[in-house]
Design a protein around this motif. Sequence first.
Motif, PDB file in Angstrom:
ATOM      1  N   TYR A 237       0.797  -1.237   0.000  1.00  0.00           N
ATOM      2  CA  TYR A 237       0.000   0.000   0.000  1.00  0.00           C
ATOM      3  C   TYR A 237       0.830   1.289   0.000  1.00  0.00           C
ATOM      4  O   TYR A 237       0.313   2.358  -0.242  1.00  0.00           O
ATOM      5  CB  TYR A 237      -0.924   0.024   1.225  1.00  0.00           C
ATOM      6  N   TYR A 238       2.118   1.161   0.326  1.00  0.00           N
ATOM      7  CA  TYR A 238       2.946   2.363   0.473  1.00  0.00           C
ATOM      8  C   TYR A 238       3.823   2.651  -0.730  1.00  0.00           C
ATOM      9  O   TYR A 238       4.419   3.715  -0.831  1.00  0.00           O
ATOM     10  CB  TYR A 238       3.854   2.184   1.706  1.00  0.00           C
ATOM     11  N   CYS A 239       3.927   1.698  -1.653  1.00  0.00           N
ATOM     12  CA  CYS A 239       5.012   1.748  -2.633  1.00  0.00           C
ATOM     13  C   CYS A 239       4.568   2.276  -3.998  1.00  0.00           C
ATOM     14  O   CYS A 239       3.573   1.825  -4.561  1.00  0.00           O
ATOM     15  CB  CYS A 239       5.607   0.358  -2.772  1.00  0.00           C
ATOM     16  N   LEU A 332      16.104  -8.455   2.752  1.00  0.00           N
ATOM     17  CA  LEU A 332      14.653  -8.613   2.690  1.00  0.00           C
ATOM     18  C   LEU A 332      14.057  -7.921   3.907  1.00  0.00           C
ATOM     19  O   LEU A 332      14.100  -8.447   5.023  1.00  0.00           O
ATOM     20  CB  LEU A 332      14.283 -10.108   2.666  1.00  0.00           C
ATOM     21  N   ARG A 333      13.535  -6.764   3.665  1.00  0.00           N
ATOM     22  CA  ARG A 333      13.000  -6.004   4.793  1.00  0.00           C
ATOM     23  C   ARG A 333      11.731  -6.660   5.318  1.00  0.00           C
ATOM     24  O   ARG A 333      10.884  -7.065   4.527  1.00  0.00           O
ATOM     25  CB  ARG A 333      12.661  -4.572   4.361  1.00  0.00           C
ATOM     26  N   ILE A 334      11.604  -6.683   6.629  1.00  0.00           N
ATOM     27  CA  ILE A 334      10.352  -7.164   7.209  1.00  0.00           C
ATOM     28  C   ILE A 334       9.316  -6.032   7.159  1.00  0.00           C
ATOM     29  O   ILE A 334       8.137  -6.259   7.287  1.00  0.00           O
ATOM     30  CB  ILE A 334      10.575  -7.688   8.656  1.00  0.00           C
ATOM     31  N   GLU A 335       9.783  -4.815   6.911  1.00  0.00           N
ATOM     32  CA  GLU A 335       8.977  -3.579   6.802  1.00  0.00           C
ATOM     33  C   GLU A 335       8.412  -3.147   8.149  1.00  0.00           C
ATOM     34  O   GLU A 335       8.553  -1.998   8.536  1.00  0.00           O
ATOM     35  CB  GLU A 335       7.839  -3.704   5.768  1.00  0.00           C
ATOM     36  N   SER A 336       7.768  -4.081   8.857  1.00  0.00           N
ATOM     37  CA  SER A 336       7.436  -3.886  10.265  1.00  0.00           C
ATOM     38  C   SER A 336       7.332  -5.274  10.867  1.00  0.00           C
ATOM     39  O   SER A 336       6.729  -6.164  10.261  1.00  0.00           O
ATOM     40  CB  SER A 336       6.108  -3.159  10.442  1.00  0.00           C
ATOM     41  N   TYR A 407       9.556   6.168   6.200  1.00  0.00           N
ATOM     42  CA  TYR A 407       8.444   6.028   5.259  1.00  0.00           C
ATOM     43  C   TYR A 407       8.202   7.411   4.658  1.00  0.00           C
ATOM     44  O   TYR A 407       8.130   8.415   5.371  1.00  0.00           O
ATOM     45  CB  TYR A 407       7.183   5.538   5.976  1.00  0.00           C
ATOM     46  N   ILE A 408       8.110   7.456   3.318  1.00  0.00           N
ATOM     47  CA  ILE A 408       7.825   8.714   2.632  1.00  0.00           C
ATOM     48  C   ILE A 408       6.543   8.509   1.817  1.00  0.00           C
ATOM     49  O   ILE A 408       6.456   7.550   1.038  1.00  0.00           O
ATOM     50  CB  ILE A 408       8.959   9.099   1.654  1.00  0.00           C
ATOM     51  N   GLU A 409       5.620   9.404   1.987  1.00  0.00           N
ATOM     52  CA  GLU A 409       4.339   9.221   1.308  1.00  0.00           C
ATOM     53  C   GLU A 409       4.481   9.320  -0.215  1.00  0.00           C
ATOM     54  O   GLU A 409       5.365  10.003  -0.716  1.00  0.00           O
ATOM     55  CB  GLU A 409       3.306  10.223   1.835  1.00  0.00           C
TER      56      GLU A 409
END
Length: 535
Positions: A237-239, A332-336, A407-409
Amino acid sequence: MKGYILFFGSFNPIHNAHINIAKTALNTFGSDYKLIFIPSPQNPFKSEEELWQIEKRVELIKAKLKEGGLDAVAEVSLVETTLAKPSYTINSIKKLREIYGETSDFVLLLGEDNLENLHLWKEAESLVNQLRIAVYPRNLVQNKNYKAFAFLSPFCKKHIDRFIFLKGDLYEDSATKIRNIEIGNTPEEWANLLALRGEKAEALRQKSREIKLKTIGDKVYLRGLVEYSNICAKNCYYCGIRKENKNIGRRYQVLEDEIIEAARFAHQEGFGSMVLQAGERQDADHAKKIESIIAKIMKVSNNELGITLSLGEQSKDVYKRWMDAGAKRYLLRIESSNRELYEKIHPSDSLHSFDERLKAIYTLKELGYQVGTGIMIGLPWQTNLDLAKDLEFFRSMSVDMVGMGPYIEHQETPLYAHRAEILPKNERYELCLNVYALLRILMPSINIASTTALASLSPNGREEAIRIAANVIMPNITPYRYRENYFLYQNKLCINESNEDAKQNIEALIERAGCRVAYFEHGDSLKFRKEHGLL
Ligand code: 5AD
Ligand code: SF4
């Protein structure tokens, strides 16, 4: 303006007692006087770490003046940084007269502990003859009597008319106390550290820098980054390059020859290693193509270039083939690491499963890759405790490297709807620096990348991260014609013509951070080298 009260000191960092002393002095001398803070520069003969960066100390002084309502009556002078070291007060005074006027009334503000040996200062007679000295008590809480009175040296007694002894509530508060920051062992304690700002945040970051220099030194490794393709099968959803974003311009895949050319460049320039990054695709063609590219990079660099992959979740078999072809590291980022948060920022289908992502990280470790993971900082709904637990996650996974950034919108993504719920940019930036610092403190021997997204929050973002904690930077070596299409977030660096990541710029950036580039080194983490008997 009648006169100037000169307050010399290291201000490492400035604290409330300094402000109280300044206020007392200003009240004593009246509104015709201005107070000048004169921080001492770094001493080249002492270890750099004893004093914080002068820029930081000045920034904190200015902030404290504002907070204490003194910004109209006090200012900072960098005069000491312009003089030869060691700097003698008499020389500084000469210089200050040039600036503030030869006949200005100067008052030197001194702690009582200086009186005992004042007669030994350079040109002491001349000094006391040309200015007055305002004395403030040290380490004095209730008792406002001066210790110094009883022991006043003959020199001071002789010039007693030059001394003014300040009275007031000069309560104790020590710079040492601010610097000695406690880290604690629990995510709850870490979350509190992440919330720090101002001098306390600087203390956290300084501690991190000291640990970094002590453990892994000042070397920074370069990894040439090729953004191989913006084709992605996923819909995070962020990318900005998510599959459903139809407004990203062209979907591309860098030609094989161009990648080999970039690899040759990285190898020749002594980058030591390169990173292949792309959107996520699990099809067989893709796997095969990557396998072939890895083999060719190995060949063109005589097996010397380290290869890091950042190509998302794959089957164990594919990971294995890529490893056999020559890749040694995988990001491999877990992102959160908070499942709930992860699920809020990803579609709820099997392609975006938290468990699968976790499993993929375990698989990479099992296969023997040097594994890196990471997160985005400042996501909507993300708390400091979430971030603290992310750090605990990195530790529990015993990762070799971490790549994380703000995180950048991005306007063309679903998460943009929640842009009002995220921290303002400056706050996000402060938070990022704290997360970097705390990670280095908790995992001193891993590799930490200073990521491009930091540059979207502050022009100094990437060098600050290096100064504080990071030891890896990934200059973008993607051929220019593709760059504007790898638009993960808004204001992404390096998409226009100017080459921000040219070698000399990166070198200068690293130097500004007080570090140096390690050329022609793979740059495995100290942690990895220790664990594999490579030291
Ligand atoms: N802001 C910051 N980082 C982002 N990424 C993707 N979108 C954004 C964004 N909007 C990061 C993710 C991913 C990496 C390739 O880019 O963390 O793992
Ligand atoms: Fe694809 Fe990665 Fe972007 Fe997710 S973050 S949409 S997997 S490129």
